[in-house]
Design a protein around this motif. Structure first.
Motif, PDB file in Angstrom:
ATOM      1  N   GLY A 121       0.788  -1.229   0.000  1.00 52.70           N
ATOM      2  CA  GLY A 121       0.000   0.000   0.000  1.00 52.70           C
ATOM      3  C   GLY A 121       0.812   1.267   0.000  1.00 52.70           C
ATOM      4  O   GLY A 121       0.301   2.329   0.401  1.00 52.70           O
ATOM      5  N   VAL A 122       2.061   1.204  -0.460  1.00 54.38           N
ATOM      6  CA  VAL A 122       2.952   2.360  -0.334  1.00 54.38           C
ATOM      7  C   VAL A 122       2.441   3.591  -1.087  1.00 54.38           C
ATOM      8  O   VAL A 122       2.430   4.701  -0.540  1.00 54.38           O
ATOM      9  CB  VAL A 122       4.394   1.987  -0.772  1.00 54.38           C
ATOM     10  CG1 VAL A 122       4.453   1.483  -2.191  1.00 54.38           C
ATOM     11  CG2 VAL A 122       5.330   3.179  -0.598  1.00 54.38           C
ATOM     12  N   ILE A 123       2.017   3.426  -2.318  1.00 53.39           N
ATOM     13  CA  ILE A 123       1.533   4.579  -3.083  1.00 53.39           C
ATOM     14  C   ILE A 123       0.131   4.971  -2.631  1.00 53.39           C
ATOM     15  O   ILE A 123      -0.162   6.154  -2.406  1.00 53.39           O
ATOM     16  CB  ILE A 123       1.583   4.285  -4.587  1.00 53.39           C
ATOM     17  CG1 ILE A 123       3.039   4.166  -5.049  1.00 53.39           C
ATOM     18  CG2 ILE A 123       0.864   5.378  -5.377  1.00 53.39           C
ATOM     19  CD1 ILE A 123       3.217   3.779  -6.496  1.00 53.39           C
ATOM     20  N   ALA A 124      -0.727   3.980  -2.447  1.00 55.05           N
ATOM     21  CA  ALA A 124      -2.082   4.273  -1.978  1.00 55.05           C
ATOM     22  C   ALA A 124      -2.059   4.904  -0.589  1.00 55.05           C
ATOM     23  O   ALA A 124      -2.937   5.695  -0.254  1.00 55.05           O
ATOM     24  CB  ALA A 124      -2.915   2.995  -1.967  1.00 55.05           C
ATOM     25  N   GLY A 125      -1.042   4.562   0.222  1.00 51.97           N
ATOM     26  CA  GLY A 125      -0.935   5.145   1.548  1.00 51.97           C
ATOM     27  C   GLY A 125      -0.660   6.640   1.495  1.00 51.97           C
ATOM     28  O   GLY A 125      -1.234   7.420   2.270  1.00 51.97           O
ATOM     29  N   VAL A 126       0.218   7.055   0.601  1.00 49.68           N
ATOM     30  CA  VAL A 126       0.446   8.486   0.392  1.00 49.68           C
ATOM     31  C   VAL A 126      -0.858   9.154  -0.036  1.00 49.68           C
ATOM     32  O   VAL A 126      -1.248  10.213   0.469  1.00 49.68           O
ATOM     33  CB  VAL A 126       1.554   8.713  -0.657  1.00 49.68           C
ATOM     34  CG1 VAL A 126       1.648  10.184  -1.035  1.00 49.68           C
ATOM     35  CG2 VAL A 126       2.899   8.215  -0.134  1.00 49.68           C
ATOM     36  N   HIS A 127      -1.570   8.509  -0.957  1.00 47.89           N
ATOM     37  CA  HIS A 127      -2.840   9.049  -1.426  1.00 47.89           C
ATOM     38  C   HIS A 127      -3.847   9.168  -0.283  1.00 47.89           C
ATOM     39  O   HIS A 127      -4.593  10.155  -0.207  1.00 47.89           O
ATOM     40  CB  HIS A 127      -3.431   8.141  -2.514  1.00 47.89           C
ATOM     41  CG  HIS A 127      -2.666   8.139  -3.789  1.00 47.89           C
ATOM     42  ND1 HIS A 127      -3.048   7.409  -4.890  1.00 47.89           N
ATOM     43  CD2 HIS A 127      -1.522   8.765  -4.153  1.00 47.89           C
ATOM     44  CE1 HIS A 127      -2.184   7.591  -5.878  1.00 47.89           C
ATOM     45  NE2 HIS A 127      -1.249   8.410  -5.451  1.00 47.89           N
ATOM     46  N   GLU A 128      -3.881   8.153   0.583  1.00 42.58           N
ATOM     47  CA  GLU A 128      -4.875   8.162   1.660  1.00 42.58           C
ATOM     48  C   GLU A 128      -4.633   9.300   2.642  1.00 42.58           C
ATOM     49  O   GLU A 128      -5.587   9.940   3.102  1.00 42.58           O
ATOM     50  CB  GLU A 128      -4.876   6.818   2.384  1.00 42.58           C
ATOM     51  CG  GLU A 128      -5.786   6.739   3.602  1.00 42.58           C
ATOM     52  CD  GLU A 128      -7.266   6.938   3.294  1.00 42.58           C
ATOM     53  OE1 GLU A 128      -8.034   7.174   4.239  1.00 42.58           O
ATOM     54  OE2 GLU A 128      -7.661   6.859   2.098  1.00 42.58           O
ATOM     55  N   MET A 129      -3.380   9.561   2.970  1.00 46.18           N
ATOM     56  CA  MET A 129      -3.093  10.704   3.830  1.00 46.18           C
ATOM     57  C   MET A 129      -3.598  11.991   3.180  1.00 46.18           C
ATOM     58  O   MET A 129      -4.266  12.821   3.822  1.00 46.18           O
ATOM     59  CB  MET A 129      -1.594  10.811   4.105  1.00 46.18           C
ATOM     60  CG  MET A 129      -1.187  12.010   4.949  1.00 46.18           C
ATOM     61  SD  MET A 129      -1.698  11.908   6.677  1.00 46.18           S
ATOM     62  CE  MET A 129      -0.356  10.876   7.336  1.00 46.18           C
ATOM     63  N   LEU A 130      -3.302  12.162   1.907  1.00 44.95           N
ATOM     64  CA  LEU A 130      -3.732  13.363   1.190  1.00 44.95           C
ATOM     65  C   LEU A 130      -5.239  13.402   1.003  1.00 44.95           C
ATOM     66  O   LEU A 130      -5.845  14.470   0.995  1.00 44.95           O
ATOM     67  CB  LEU A 130      -3.019  13.438  -0.162  1.00 44.95           C
ATOM     68  CG  LEU A 130      -1.492  13.598  -0.085  1.00 44.95           C
ATOM     69  CD1 LEU A 130      -0.858  13.352  -1.454  1.00 44.95           C
ATOM     70  CD2 LEU A 130      -1.102  14.975   0.450  1.00 44.95           C
ATOM     71  N   ARG A 131      -5.866  12.237   0.882  1.00 41.05           N
ATOM     72  CA  ARG A 131      -7.334  12.183   0.777  1.00 41.05           C
ATOM     73  C   ARG A 131      -7.973  12.619   2.096  1.00 41.05           C
ATOM     74  O   ARG A 131      -8.926  13.401   2.111  1.00 41.05           O
ATOM     75  CB  ARG A 131      -7.787  10.768   0.420  1.00 41.05           C
ATOM     76  CG  ARG A 131      -9.307  10.666   0.143  1.00 41.05           C
ATOM     77  CD  ARG A 131      -9.810   9.251   0.298  1.00 41.05           C
ATOM     78  NE  ARG A 131      -9.731   8.797   1.686  1.00 41.05           N
ATOM     79  CZ  ARG A 131     -10.596   9.140   2.648  1.00 41.05           C
ATOM     80  NH1 ARG A 131     -11.599   9.966   2.385  1.00 41.05           N
ATOM     81  NH2 ARG A 131     -10.443   8.670   3.873  1.00 41.05           N
ATOM     82  N   GLN A 132      -7.457  12.113   3.199  1.00 43.38           N
ATOM     83  CA  GLN A 132      -8.017  12.498   4.489  1.00 43.38           C
ATOM     84  C   GLN A 132      -7.880  13.999   4.726  1.00 43.38           C
ATOM     85  O   GLN A 132      -8.700  14.603   5.420  1.00 43.38           O
ATOM     86  CB  GLN A 132      -7.328  11.716   5.610  1.00 43.38           C
ATOM     87  CG  GLN A 132      -7.673  10.231   5.633  1.00 43.38           C
ATOM     88  CD  GLN A 132      -7.092   9.491   6.828  1.00 43.38           C
ATOM     89  OE1 GLN A 132      -6.682  10.096   7.811  1.00 43.38           O
ATOM     90  NE2 GLN A 132      -7.058   8.170   6.747  1.00 43.38           N
ATOM     91  N   GLN A 133      -6.876  14.594   4.139  1.00 50.71           N
ATOM     92  CA  GLN A 133      -6.650  16.031   4.312  1.00 50.71           C
ATOM     93  C   GLN A 133      -7.379  16.874   3.266  1.00 50.71           C
ATOM     94  O   GLN A 133      -7.359  18.102   3.338  1.00 50.71           O
ATOM     95  CB  GLN A 133      -5.152  16.320   4.258  1.00 50.71           C
ATOM     96  CG  GLN A 133      -4.388  15.690   5.427  1.00 50.71           C
ATOM     97  CD  GLN A 133      -2.886  15.807   5.276  1.00 50.71           C
ATOM     98  OE1 GLN A 133      -2.342  15.636   4.183  1.00 50.71           O
ATOM     99  NE2 GLN A 133      -2.209  16.107   6.363  1.00 50.71           N
ATOM    100  N   GLY A 134      -7.993  16.230   2.272  1.00 52.25           N
ATOM    101  CA  GLY A 134      -8.792  16.940   1.286  1.00 52.25           C
ATOM    102  C   GLY A 134      -8.098  17.266  -0.016  1.00 52.25           C
ATOM    103  O   GLY A 134      -8.730  17.774  -0.946  1.00 52.25           O
ATOM    104  N   LEU A 135      -6.806  16.966  -0.132  1.00 49.35           N
ATOM    105  CA  LEU A 135      -6.087  17.299  -1.361  1.00 49.35           C
ATOM    106  C   LEU A 135      -6.403  16.336  -2.494  1.00 49.35           C
ATOM    107  O   LEU A 135      -6.418  16.723  -3.665  1.00 49.35           O
ATOM    108  CB  LEU A 135      -4.579  17.325  -1.097  1.00 49.35           C
ATOM    109  CG  LEU A 135      -4.056  18.638  -0.518  1.00 49.35           C
ATOM    110  CD1 LEU A 135      -2.703  18.436   0.163  1.00 49.35           C
ATOM    111  CD2 LEU A 135      -3.952  19.700  -1.602  1.00 49.35           C
ATOM    112  N   LEU A 136      -6.656  15.078  -2.179  1.00 46.80           N
ATOM    113  CA  LEU A 136      -7.049  14.098  -3.180  1.00 46.80           C
ATOM    114  C   LEU A 136      -8.471  13.633  -2.910  1.00 46.80           C
ATOM    115  O   LEU A 136      -8.937  13.653  -1.764  1.00 46.80           O
ATOM    116  CB  LEU A 136      -6.098  12.896  -3.178  1.00 46.80           C
ATOM    117  CG  LEU A 136      -4.671  13.134  -3.668  1.00 46.80           C
ATOM    118  CD1 LEU A 136      -3.902  11.812  -3.714  1.00 46.80           C
ATOM    119  CD2 LEU A 136      -4.635  13.807  -5.029  1.00 46.80           C
TER     120      LEU A 136
END
Length: 353
Positions: free
Chosen positions: A293-308
């Motif tokens: 989940g390395v790439i999706a994990g970066v995405h998830e952090m940014l998703r939780q913050q509203g950027l993605l």
């Protein structure tokens, strides 16, 4: 013999002094097409956070952007360049290049045409031995200055010994090396190889060891060079982990620079953050599941913050591991000083304009 490409003076100075260089993620829609609005917002975030450089087209951007069915390599590099140009940003612009020599040279030529300063050469090349990797770096280095990359074996990187790094660092166009083997012994071998090349004063060492960021930034490496014993340090980081918490990363690097000058308070502040940073990285990079989940994990952090908007990857098989989203939420709330939540909330609407 061709002239060695030179960095812009401003880029050379920033790279040598040390910078936070996030590895730029790829923003996708639910149907796995480029989300241009959010892709631009990410670049604006890194600019506002104070990053000194940006790496685009690298592992965190997803190697699949090069596949013909996606054909996103040029559009993604162009979007980042447009945002940096619009902001008048004097950041170090690094493009990732991959594949065999012909492909890597073609990608470097495209990056040059878009105004990039240097290229990060991926060592993940099917069937290539050390000699082939060195020859490829020399060929690419006739187009743009080169940043070397020691990629961890868990995601396809080869084991590269001290002699390889000595020979690599001896290439005149090499201006920096990113150490990301996620292994202390191999990191030391890379540093010793750079020292043995006799070009340590010309090559900036950047950590890519996302699991040992603070350790790398605080470490002194006492190594032998042709002119005698030397002390080398990592001057900055080119990191997937710094694609999140980028403003916090800028403060972290500033403290590391103060600590290197003898500031005891900065040294202790970083010491207190070291294990917290590893905890954040463990949640984001998913080492317990072999980094699935390395790439999706970066995405998830940014998703939780509203950027993605989501965690979609070009490869449908890539995604979060069970429980990973909850772990990311835990570390985001546990270590707000490392994750930029308040900073992003204050600026999100402006970046998503």
């Amino acid at each position: 013999m061709s002239a060695v490409p030179a960095l812009r003076p401003e880029a050379a100075r920033t790279l040598a002094q040390g910078a936070v260089i996030p590895a730029h993620p790829l923003a996708l829609t639910a149907d796995r097409t480029l989300d241009e609005r959010r892709q631009r917002a990410l670049t604006r975030y890194y600019l506002a956070a104070g990053a000194g450089g940006l790496a685009v087209g690298v592992h965190t951007t997803q190697f699949e952007i090069r596949d013909p069915e996606h054909a996103l390599f040029e559009p993604v590099l162009a979007l980042a360049a447009e945002e940096l140009d619009a902001a008048g940003a004097d950041m170090v612009r690094i493009a990732g290049v991959a594949g065999g020599t012909a492909q890597a040279v073609a990608e470097a030529e495209l990056a040059r045409s878009l105004g990039y300063d240097a290229v990060l050469v991926s060592p993940r090349v099917s069937g290539a031995d050390e000699r082939a990797l060195l020859d490829r770096a020399r060929a690419v280095g006739e187009v743009l200055p080169v940043v070397g990359f020691y990629l961890q074996t868990a995601i396809g990187g080869p084991v590269l010994d001290r002699d390889f790094w000595r020979d690599f660092a001896s290439i005149p166009s090499v201006v920096a090396v990113k150490a990301a083997p996620f292994d202390r012994y191999r990191t030391l071998e890379l540093v010793r190889g750079v020292a043995a090349s006799g070009r340590a004063d010309e090559i900036a060492l950047y950590t890519g060891n996302d699991d040992a960021i603070v350790a790398d930034l605080l470490s002194e490496f006492h190594v032998d060079a042709p002119d005698g014993p030397r002390t080398l340090r990592f001057v900055g980081g080119l990191l997937g982990q710094w694609a999140v918490g980028t403003r916090a990363a800028v403060a972290m690097l500033e403290d590391a620079q103060r600590a290197a000058r003898g500031d005891v308070g900065a040294y202790h502040r970083l010491g207190r953050l070291a294990s917290d940073m590893v905890d954040v990285n463990q949640a984001v990079f998913d080492p317990g599941n072999d980094f699935h989940g390395v790439i999706a994990g970066v995405h998830e952090m940014l998703r939780q913050q509203g950027l993605l908007e989501g965690t979609w990857c070009l490869d449908p098989a890539e995604g979060l591991s069970p429980g990973q989203a909850e772990e990311i939420e835990r570390v985001r709330r546990a270590y707000p000083e490392l994750n930029d939540d308040a900073f992003i909330a204050e600026n999100l609407k402006r970046w998503l304009r």
